[in-house]
Write an enzyme that holds these catalytic residues in place. Sequence first.
Site, short mmCIF file in Angstrom:
data_model
loop_
_atom_site.label_atom_id
_atom_site.label_comp_id
_atom_site.label_asym_id
_atom_site.label_seq_id
_atom_site.Cartn_x
_atom_site.Cartn_y
_atom_site.Cartn_z
N GLU A 77 42.74 -32.57 -60.24
CA GLU A 77 43.96 -32.04 -60.88
C GLU A 77 43.50 -31.55 -62.25
O GLU A 77 42.96 -32.32 -63.04
CB GLU A 77 44.98 -33.17 -60.99
CG GLU A 77 46.34 -32.70 -61.41
CD GLU A 77 46.92 -33.59 -62.46
OE1 GLU A 77 46.95 -33.16 -63.62
OE2 GLU A 77 47.34 -34.72 -62.12
N CYS A 109 49.61 -32.83 -68.38
CA CYS A 109 49.27 -31.61 -67.64
C CYS A 109 50.54 -30.91 -67.16
O CYS A 109 50.49 -29.78 -66.71
CB CYS A 109 48.36 -31.93 -66.48
SG CYS A 109 49.01 -33.20 -65.47
N1 LIG Z 1 45.31 -30.74 -67.33
C1 LIG Z 1 45.11 -32.00 -67.50
O1 LIG Z 1 45.70 -32.83 -66.84
C2 LIG Z 1 44.15 -32.48 -68.48
C3 LIG Z 1 43.36 -31.58 -69.17
N2 LIG Z 1 42.45 -32.01 -70.08
C4 LIG Z 1 41.60 -31.01 -70.77
O2 LIG Z 1 40.28 -31.46 -70.77
C5 LIG Z 1 39.70 -31.46 -72.07
C6 LIG Z 1 38.71 -32.59 -72.16
O3 LIG Z 1 39.34 -33.79 -71.82
P1 LIG Z 1 38.70 -34.90 -70.94
O4 LIG Z 1 39.74 -35.86 -70.60
O5 LIG Z 1 37.51 -35.47 -71.60
O6 LIG Z 1 38.32 -34.18 -69.59
P2 LIG Z 1 36.93 -33.89 -68.90
O7 LIG Z 1 37.20 -33.06 -67.72
O8 LIG Z 1 35.94 -33.36 -69.87
O9 LIG Z 1 36.39 -35.32 -68.42
C7 LIG Z 1 37.04 -36.11 -67.44
C8 LIG Z 1 36.03 -37.02 -66.76
O10 LIG Z 1 35.13 -36.24 -65.98
C9 LIG Z 1 33.79 -36.46 -66.38
N3 LIG Z 1 33.10 -35.19 -66.34
C10 LIG Z 1 33.43 -34.07 -67.04
N4 LIG Z 1 32.58 -33.07 -66.75
C11 LIG Z 1 31.70 -33.55 -65.85
C12 LIG Z 1 30.58 -32.99 -65.18
N5 LIG Z 1 30.19 -31.74 -65.42
N6 LIG Z 1 29.90 -33.76 -64.33
C13 LIG Z 1 30.28 -35.04 -64.11
N7 LIG Z 1 31.31 -35.63 -64.72
C14 LIG Z 1 32.02 -34.90 -65.58
C15 LIG Z 1 33.87 -37.03 -67.78
O11 LIG Z 1 32.75 -37.82 -68.08
C16 LIG Z 1 35.15 -37.82 -67.72
O12 LIG Z 1 34.91 -39.08 -67.14
C17 LIG Z 1 40.91 -31.57 -72.95
O13 LIG Z 1 40.68 -31.04 -74.22
C18 LIG Z 1 41.91 -30.79 -72.21
O14 LIG Z 1 41.74 -29.43 -72.49
C19 LIG Z 1 42.29 -33.36 -70.28
C20 LIG Z 1 43.06 -34.30 -69.64
C21 LIG Z 1 44.05 -33.91 -68.68
O1 LIG Z 2 53.93 -35.88 -66.46
C1 LIG Z 2 53.46 -36.89 -65.92
O2 LIG Z 2 54.10 -37.92 -65.77
C2 LIG Z 2 52.07 -36.86 -65.38
C3 LIG Z 2 51.25 -35.81 -66.01
C4 LIG Z 2 49.87 -35.79 -65.51
O3 LIG Z 2 49.62 -35.96 -64.35
C5 LIG Z 2 48.80 -35.53 -66.46
O4 LIG Z 2 49.10 -35.22 -67.61
O5 LIG Z 2 47.63 -35.64 -66.06
#
Ligand SMILES: NC(=O)C1=CN([C@@H]2O[C@H](COP(=O)(O)OP(=O)(O)OC[C@H]3O[C@@H](n4cnc5c(N)ncnc54)[C@H](O)[C@@H]3O)[C@@H](O)[C@H]2O)C=CC1
Ligand SMILES: O=C(O)CCC(=O)C(=O)O
Length: 527
Positions: A265, A302
Amino acid sequence: MPITGENLIGAAARRGGGETFRAVEAATGNSLEPAFAAATPADVDQACALAAEAFDTYRETSLEDRARFLEAVAEAILGIGDELIVRCMAESGLPRARLEGERGRTVGQLKMFAGVVRDGGFLEARVDPAQPERKPLPRPDLRLRQIAVGPVAVFGASNFPLAFSVAGGDTASALAAGCPVVAKAHPAHPGTSELVGRAVQAAVKQCGLPEGVFSLLMDAGISVGQALVADPRIAAVGFTGSRRGGVALMQAAAARPVPIPVYAEMSSINPVVLLPAALEARGRDIGRAFAGSLTLGSGQFCTNPGLILAVEGAGLDGFVEAASAALTEIQAATMLTPGIHKAYCAGVAALETNPAVTTLARGLAGGTHQGQAALFSTTADAFLADHTLAEEVFGAASLVVRCRDLATIKAVLERLEGQLTAALHLDEADHDAARALLPVLERRVGRILVNGFGTGVEVGHAMVHGGPYPATSDGRTTSVGSLAIHRFLRPVSYQDLPDALLPAALKDANPLKLWRRQDGKAVAPGA
Ligand SMILES: NC(=O)C1=CN([C@@H]2O[C@H](COP(=O)(O)OP(=O)(O)OC[C@H]3O[C@@H](n4cnc5c(N)ncnc54)[C@H](O)[C@@H]3O)[C@@H](O)[C@H]2O)C=CC1
Ligand SMILES: O=C(O)CCC(=O)C(=O)O
């Protein structure tokens, strides 16, 4: 329960031999005790070996035993008490009330899956009895059930340290399906992860299950995650996070000699369409409600409403005025990590300096790690000409796109990438306009909602928290709600097996008392 910084590998807790790191207090940027040490390749290997060893036993646990295990995990999480909330507040910067609510959602989710397991409907038992007399060829006896796919790698999310993390929706649905889980803790909240991981570990022991049903690995970098996805014993991946991270895992999974599915996601800007009659009648009220949804949790959802589409006019002006007035009074709030704060500031700066974009409002300025809300506007022509305007800015920023008419709104929706949600604000006089947009929205999003905002996903049986790429890697599924279990199942057919060799779900006597499909028709147990 002391936090030790260890990896949890089956029943053991072992200090990793990899790089050490500390959790960061979100509000101050200060390091927290203790030091964590990343798992080594040998730790990943052992966690996967134990998971593979546990798989055949765990997937054939009785439905009642598996349901009790999920309930035991829920109780063990509650049993951690306030220590969990306090640590989680420090690591995430999220307030107490939000985290207590999120703990309730996490526990409720585990209990919902316990109910799903007890019900047994997820097995989708089907029986097509043999027809030896059928002409020109006899029909064999064919029976089908769903089985667990195998050990699942789960990546905890930074923005939901409980409900989308170590024992969150991916883990709950995988365990419910009968899959052992090897979780990779998010480095933004390793202490919270360890506390929850130890609760799951204790529940495994209490329920007498094989130790490999659950392991938890630490790493501040990406090498443990990469090794985990590459491990041949891992059969599927659950992930919530950035598009870059999700795509990297999809690529790693596809490059394996045996590719596996990744349920990631990722990014979503969640269009909100304000239809004319609703805007005219209550544009200001919608504007105030929007400001609340946008800034919830510092916008780190998200499902955050990142894009507003409406036809220009007095109604939209009223919406913008009220939303802007509300936003200018909203306090900046601590973001989850310095990295996420930096990415947010960069995304906001890019919008501020885009010549086609006007800054409508900023929230109150805050401290070093605090995100300041932002509202921008642009025209539909500019939006359609610049794809960067459709990129997610993770945090409390949103863009109003002024459209000439409903056809322009539709054209903008047609051009959007896949989304988790779309919201329509409408009155009865808007029904025809809404009817015209619904087919586009159905193609673009996982959840369509009316007169509300997508933040705050209900955990239930009819929820879809998914959507076409890049909202998720596989728009046929959901990561929230009971349907999420299907990501970790696959069907097996049994042809002409003697009753003695059939799994209980498919035996003639139907000992599990399941609803089954017999010759395609639903048949109640005992009928
Ligand atoms: N749309 C959404 O639901 C979300 C979006 N984000 C976005 O992600 C950015 C970074 O946030 P993070 O939570 O740190 O997300 P991230 O995607 O960088 O990391 C999430 C997890 O995946 C792992 N991971 C990331 N890249 C990897 C790779 N190439 N290979 C193996 N493992 C990997 C990380 O170590 C961490 O455990 C935020 O600034 C935001 O822009 C973050 C959280 C939720
Ligand atoms: O809005 C929510 O309750 C869940 C949102 C979500 O899945 C996320 O931010 O990763």
